[in-house]
Write a protein that holds these residues in place. Structure first.
Motif, mmCIF file in Angstrom:
data_model
loop_
_atom_site.group_PDB
_atom_site.id
_atom_site.type_symbol
_atom_site.label_atom_id
_atom_site.label_comp_id
_atom_site.label_asym_id
_atom_site.label_seq_id
_atom_site.Cartn_x
_atom_site.Cartn_y
_atom_site.Cartn_z
ATOM 1 N N UNK A 294 0.934 -1.335 -0.042
ATOM 2 C CA UNK A 294 0.022 -0.099 0.058
ATOM 3 C C UNK A 294 0.893 1.368 0.026
ATOM 4 N N UNK A 295 2.050 1.177 0.687
ATOM 5 C CA UNK A 295 2.688 2.488 0.752
ATOM 6 C C UNK A 295 3.514 2.622 -0.483
ATOM 7 N N UNK A 296 3.808 1.565 -1.308
ATOM 8 C CA UNK A 296 4.327 1.804 -2.718
ATOM 9 C C UNK A 296 3.240 2.242 -3.708
ATOM 10 N N UNK A 297 1.854 1.596 -3.543
ATOM 11 C CA UNK A 297 0.811 2.444 -4.224
ATOM 12 C C UNK A 297 0.643 3.963 -3.795
ATOM 13 N N UNK A 298 0.771 4.269 -2.619
ATOM 14 C CA UNK A 298 0.468 5.628 -2.385
ATOM 15 C C UNK A 298 1.750 6.389 -3.074
ATOM 16 N N UNK A 299 2.826 5.803 -2.938
ATOM 17 C CA UNK A 299 4.363 6.450 -3.673
ATOM 18 C C UNK A 299 4.184 7.038 -5.200
ATOM 19 N N UNK A 300 3.454 6.074 -5.993
ATOM 20 C CA UNK A 300 3.255 6.294 -7.303
ATOM 21 C C UNK A 300 1.868 7.096 -7.590
ATOM 22 N N UNK A 341 1.273 7.348 -17.293
ATOM 23 C CA UNK A 341 1.861 7.621 -16.331
ATOM 24 C C UNK A 341 1.575 6.341 -15.618
ATOM 25 N N UNK A 342 0.258 6.134 -15.387
ATOM 26 C CA UNK A 342 -0.148 5.007 -14.611
ATOM 27 C C UNK A 342 -0.216 3.613 -15.224
ATOM 28 N N UNK A 343 -0.013 3.609 -16.622
ATOM 29 C CA UNK A 343 0.095 2.596 -17.289
ATOM 30 C C UNK A 343 1.647 1.992 -17.293
ATOM 31 N N UNK A 344 2.434 3.085 -17.202
ATOM 32 C CA UNK A 344 3.964 2.438 -16.972
ATOM 33 C C UNK A 344 4.128 2.164 -15.546
ATOM 34 N N UNK A 345 3.462 2.620 -14.529
ATOM 35 C CA UNK A 345 3.603 2.253 -13.241
ATOM 36 C C UNK A 345 3.034 0.697 -13.032
ATOM 37 N N UNK A 346 1.745 0.495 -13.847
ATOM 38 C CA UNK A 346 1.128 -0.627 -13.776
ATOM 39 C C UNK A 346 2.186 -1.815 -14.398
ATOM 40 N N UNK A 347 3.168 -1.696 -15.292
ATOM 41 C CA UNK A 347 4.062 -2.571 -16.002
ATOM 42 C C UNK A 347 5.161 -2.677 -14.639
ATOM 43 N N UNK A 348 5.477 -1.704 -14.009
ATOM 44 C CA UNK A 348 6.605 -1.736 -12.955
ATOM 45 C C UNK A 348 5.990 -2.804 -11.807
ATOM 46 N N UNK A 349 4.788 -2.319 -11.235
ATOM 47 C CA UNK A 349 4.343 -3.486 -10.189
ATOM 48 C C UNK A 349 4.064 -4.915 -10.832
ATOM 49 N N UNK A 350 3.800 -4.937 -12.005
ATOM 50 C CA UNK A 350 3.357 -6.498 -12.332
ATOM 51 C C UNK A 350 4.685 -7.082 -12.552
ATOM 52 N N UNK A 351 5.842 -6.404 -12.960
ATOM 53 C CA UNK A 351 7.116 -7.229 -13.260
ATOM 54 C C UNK A 351 8.441 -7.095 -12.359
ATOM 55 N N UNK A 352 7.979 -6.038 -11.468
ATOM 56 C CA UNK A 352 9.147 -5.878 -10.527
ATOM 57 C C UNK A 352 8.948 -5.707 -8.931
ATOM 58 N N UNK A 353 7.751 -6.413 -8.539
ATOM 59 C CA UNK A 353 7.426 -6.312 -7.283
ATOM 60 C C UNK A 353 8.111 -6.954 -6.250
ATOM 61 N N UNK A 354 8.792 -7.844 -6.580
ATOM 62 C CA UNK A 354 9.734 -8.626 -5.478
ATOM 63 C C UNK A 354 10.801 -7.754 -4.986
ATOM 64 N N UNK A 378 -1.569 -3.459 -8.811
ATOM 65 C CA UNK A 378 -0.792 -2.846 -9.794
ATOM 66 C C UNK A 378 -1.421 -3.156 -11.083
ATOM 67 N N UNK A 379 -2.464 -4.397 -10.900
ATOM 68 C CA UNK A 379 -3.003 -4.954 -12.242
ATOM 69 C C UNK A 379 -3.985 -3.951 -12.668
ATOM 70 N N UNK A 380 -4.684 -3.059 -11.909
ATOM 71 C CA UNK A 380 -5.444 -2.180 -12.512
ATOM 72 C C UNK A 380 -5.258 -0.883 -12.260
ATOM 73 N N UNK A 381 -3.678 -0.507 -12.320
ATOM 74 C CA UNK A 381 -3.381 1.087 -11.956
ATOM 75 C C UNK A 381 -3.957 2.044 -12.865
ATOM 76 N N UNK A 382 -3.882 1.721 -14.196
ATOM 77 C CA UNK A 382 -4.172 2.632 -15.193
ATOM 78 C C UNK A 382 -5.628 3.118 -14.793
ATOM 79 N N UNK A 383 -6.578 2.461 -14.293
ATOM 80 C CA UNK A 383 -7.764 2.682 -13.783
ATOM 81 C C UNK A 383 -7.897 3.850 -12.959
#
Length: 462
Positions: A294-300, A341-354, A378-383
């Motif tokens: 959630x904190x990373x969600x807030x960050x972006x 912007x949020x589309x790019x973040x969605x990709x980041x969360x899906x593939x670099x979460x660990x 992150x899967x719905x970040x663009x929304x």
């Protein structure tokens, strides 16, 4: 030569956006107006989001009980944020409308009246937080160890409620006036003070030190804001008579603020339910992992919120100037930028979460929950980006009731029942609860987009 010219043009726009000079956003290039407002708003909220991550980084070194305490306390404080954002939304809408009408004195008067209201509202919240901190943590689902360790943190944080309220509210006044640079500077002062003090005070006083650092930081930002409202040279400047009780202005502010406040209470209340459900179903490790996500969600999401705030200011000022088409185009351009912007973040969360989650914890169980939570969110970040601009635009027009209705439908009629059905009915536990979050955000984006296109917000009077 073209590249050099474009680079100089970009730097010139950035410099113009940060220098704090008054701009007329009711004429000229719309894309430039969006960028001029958005840059300081994005920078303003980016540093706030940096602090949220830095704070979690240092607190995480104190163990999972500390992480859970911060997460549960922040979840409860979202109720205060909701009040602050609701009043800030009203102040932004009315101040922007008066500025669009070329009446800065009336704008300052409305801003001062909003400060009176917020101070009166915050006093009982502060008293309750100081005397019932342990009960609040227990209500949020914390176990006995978390309550014993974290009650002092919660007590200090809630004791500083007025600083939270005023920091949000006064920045809303600055944004409504188009002075996004001043809003940026005040939040930077608050966040930088937090970042400097946080590791130092944690070293001496542990979790208690983190709370003290946060309250001092926010208070320093408020002092900076107040100084410039009283002594500054900006378009908004308070005089003593602006604080004389004005029944009509307060009524107007209240009419816009109460749906906006309820709107965000609905949203934050749903987050509290999800947070409590995660802690209840899978324990402290799941709660800690979810809080890291959630904190990373807030960050972006805060930079995306900056673009949304730009749309709100442009809508308010252009409606005041009777530039209805310009107001609509401003929102569409802001939506386009936010979607990218949020589309790019969605990709980041899906593939670099660990690697993101491992930065905050070495506990494998916490990491497991954190990674999966971040991927789901992150899967719905663009929304999130689309819905934020649409609802901010409606709020900026003073049409705060429809976003509230949309939030009630999407969060309480849809998200909460879906979370319980997936978590308990299908036995998906905490993951089922978290899946409901992006699902609700997708529905918000669709409904708010539909209502915005109907155009009824253009006729709202404030």
């Amino acid at each position: 030569m073209i590249t050099l010219y474009n680079s100089r043009k970009v730097f010139a726009i950035i410099k113009q956006s940060l220098n704090g000079e008054h701009q007329d956003f009711t004429s000229g290039n719309i894309s430039k107006a969006v960028v001029l407002l958005a840059i300081p708003m994005i920078l303003e909220l980016s540093l706030e989001s940096v602090f949220a991550v830095v704070d979690m980084f240092f607190v995480s070194k104190l163990g999972k009980n500390a992480i859970a305490t911060v997460g549960l306390t922040e979840s409860f404080i979202t109720l205060i944020y909701s009040l602050a954002i609701g009043l800030s939304t009203a102040a932004t809408a009315i101040v922007a409308r008066r500025i669009g009408e070329k009446n800065p004195r009336a704008a300052a008067h409305a801003g001062a009246q909003s400060i009176l209201i917020s101070t009166i509202i915050t006093i009982p919240i502060t008293i309750a937080g100081i005397f019932y901190a342990s009960e609040i943590l227990a209500l949020m689902g914390a176990d006995k160890d978390v309550v014993a360790e974290g009650a002092i943190f919660t007590q200090i944080m809630l004791g500083g409620s007025l600083a939270i309220m005023l920091l949000f509210l006064i920045n809303g006044i600055f944004r409504g006036a188009g002075d996004a640079s001043m809003a940026m500077k005040s939040l930077w002062i608050a966040s930088l003070t937090n970042i400097v003090l946080c590791p130092l005070l944690i070293h001496f006083w542990g979790l208690k030190g983190a709370a003290i650092a946060t309250v001092i930081g926010r208070s320093s930002g408020v002092l900076y804001q107040v100084y410039h409202l009283l002594k500054g040279s900006g378009i908004i400047k308070f005089c003593k008579e602006h604080f004389d009780f004005d029944k009509e202005i307060i009524k107007s502010l209240t009419n816009v603020a109460w749906p906006a406040t309820f709107q965000f209470l609905v949203a934050s209340g749903s987050w509290i339910v999800i947070t409590r459900l995660v802690a209840e179903l899978d324990g402290t490790a799941a709660s800690a992992g979810y809080q890291i996500a959630f904190r990373n969600f807030v960050f972006f999401i805060l930079p995306a919120w900056g673009l949304s705030n730009a749309a709100a200011t442009l809508v308010g000022q252009n409606l005041g100037a009777k530039e209805f088409e310009r107001a609509e185009q401003s929102v569409l351009i802001a939506t386009k930028y936010n979607s990218i912007f949020t589309g790019l973040v969605m990709i980041l969360f899906l593939f670099f979460s660990e690697p993101i989650v491992r930065f905050f914890s070495t506990d494998e169980q916490v990491i497991k929950y954190g990674v999966e939570s971040l991927q789901i969110i992150g899967g719905g970040y663009i929304f999130y980006g689309i819905g934020m601009v649409m609802t901010s635009a409606l709020n900026g027009a003073g049409d705060t009731k429809m976003p509230t209705v949309i939030n009630i439908i999407c969060f309480w009629v849809f998200q909460i029942p879906l979370a319980y059905f997936l978590a308990k009915g299908l036995d998906m536990k905490s993951y089922g609860a978290i899946i409901a979050v992006p699902a609700a955000q997708a529905l918000i984006a669709l409904l708010s987009w539909y209502y915005f296109n109907k155009g009824r917000w253009k006729a709202i009077k404030v």
